[in-house]
Design an enzyme around this catalytic site. Structure first.
Site, mmCIF file in Angstrom:
data_model
loop_
_atom_site.group_PDB
_atom_site.id
_atom_site.type_symbol
_atom_site.label_atom_id
_atom_site.label_comp_id
_atom_site.label_asym_id
_atom_site.label_seq_id
_atom_site.Cartn_x
_atom_site.Cartn_y
_atom_site.Cartn_z
ATOM 1 N N LYS A 69 0.827 -1.216 0.000
ATOM 2 C CA LYS A 69 0.000 0.000 0.000
ATOM 3 C C LYS A 69 0.856 1.260 0.000
ATOM 4 C CE LYS A 69 -4.222 -1.996 1.796
ATOM 5 N NZ LYS A 69 -5.293 -1.984 2.793
ATOM 6 N N LYS A 78 -7.531 -12.313 -9.726
ATOM 7 C CA LYS A 78 -8.778 -12.291 -8.952
ATOM 8 C C LYS A 78 -9.717 -11.213 -9.478
ATOM 9 C CE LYS A 78 -9.135 -12.362 -4.421
ATOM 10 N NZ LYS A 78 -8.828 -12.193 -2.982
ATOM 11 N N LYS A 93 -13.008 -5.010 -7.922
ATOM 12 C CA LYS A 93 -13.814 -3.829 -8.273
ATOM 13 C C LYS A 93 -12.956 -2.728 -8.877
ATOM 14 C CE LYS A 93 -13.660 -1.082 -4.006
ATOM 15 N NZ LYS A 93 -12.520 -1.706 -3.349
#
Length: 338
Positions: free
Chosen positions: A115, A197, A200
């Protein structure tokens, strides 16, 4: 008491727009768990603050996620579904546990590294101590079990380490949670890149089925799903990842195994197969979508009542743990002002 159910804890970030992968991999299975476990499910809005949020949109997304949990079949009368930020004990215990967690442990967390690379302009302290708040989430409710995927195993391990460290100093305060590895939900991959995977955040909108996509959109996306040139419905993850992904989805919804699906579509083209998968998914999601619309329009009062009741239940449980922790670390008693 021997007959008491074990406590199971899980949650999703408040900014989540749920996909078919979230539904088949988590939510659909959660619904079955309250029969066996005492379940707590959080809308994790404090965790979402490590990334800058637009306030009005953030509040809307959190409410939509709560409604999706309920519409997806989680009964708020038998499951405790609550907002993380409505229970201040999360942040309170998070600070105390910060003081029992070492910076070396946090710097080794792979999600922090990932991140930090993605949000290089906002590597904040919250991002660094995120796993400690997650530990507080779990330990507040004395959770016995936490459903974990591959990307969460490290967070569960540091939670266990913190709990064991605290218990070694102060006695038996926290339940040390185990990973829940029950029946795994379907592994749902991208419809356009079936080795990745479903997400969104995928830039290609045809890669992802969102839970609130209408039937026409769902069928259109499945028609465009990547397969191969063999025109044979056969399970082979390595050589036929696209077809295998569609079979995983179809099987998770219909309950059919690979052999049954192979027989059903023997001699038929991929067009028939994709249409069948699209129809099955649309039919599966239709009741969820209908219930969601009711909760967000005509049943707003019911939703608010559920939130209020479940926040109170979560607070009651969390405060019991926090009181014990406060006494153990030597904080003075809070006077009763009422």
């Amino acid at each position: 008491m021997e007959n008491e159910k074990k406590v199971l804890y899980s949650g999703m970030q408040a900014t989540n727009v749920l996909t078919l992968g979230n539904y088949l991999g988590a939510l659909k299975n959660w619904v079955k768990l309250n029969e066996e476990y005492d379940c707590y499910f959080g809308v994790m809005d404090l965790h979402s603050l490590t990334v800058r949020q637009e306030p009005a949109e953030f509040r809307k997304k959190a409410k939509e996620l709560y409604a999706t949990f309920v519409a997806g079949g989680l009964d708020p009368k038998t499951n405790c579904i609550y907002y993380q930020s409505h229970v201040p004990e999360h942040a309170y215990l998070g600070w105390i546990l910060d003081c029992f967690t070492y910076t070396g442990e946090l710097s080794r967390m792979t999600q922090f590294k990932d991140k930090s690379a993605k949000h290089a302009d906002n590597v904040n302290a919250g991002l660094f101590t995120y796993p400690v708040l997650m530990a507080a989430d779990i330990l507040l409710y004395q959770a016995d079990l936490v459903p974990v995927g591959k990307d969460q195993k490290q967070h569960l391990e540091i939670t266990r380490t913190i709990a064991q460290r605290f218990n070694q100093i102060y006695g038996d305060v926290f339940t040390v949670p185990e990973g829940y590895y029950g029946k795994q939900g379907a592994k749902v991959m991208s419809l356009q890149e079936p080795t990745k995977k479903m997400s969104k955040s995928d830039e290609n909108v045809n890669s992802t089925i969102l839970l609130l996509d209408d039937k026409d959109t769902i069928i259109r996306k499945f028609k465009k799903a990547v397969t191969d040139s063999e025109a044979e419905v056969r399970y082979d993850e390595e050589n036929k990842p696209g077809v295998s992904n569609l079979m995983n989805i179809y099987g998770a919804i219909t309950g059919k195994d690979n052999a049954e699906m192979e027989r059903e579509f023997a001699g038929k083209g991929y067009g028939d197969f994709k249409m069948a998968v699209g129809e099955a998914v649309a039919d599966e999601l239709a009741p969820l979508q209908s219930r969601y619309r009711e909760l967000m329009t005509t049943e707003k009062a019911y939703l608010e009542e559920c939130i209020k009741e479940n926040d109170a239940r979560a607070s009651h449980t969390a405060m019991k743990t926090l009181r014990k922790v406060r006494r153990k670390v030597g904080l003075t008693d809070i006077p009763d002002y009422h």
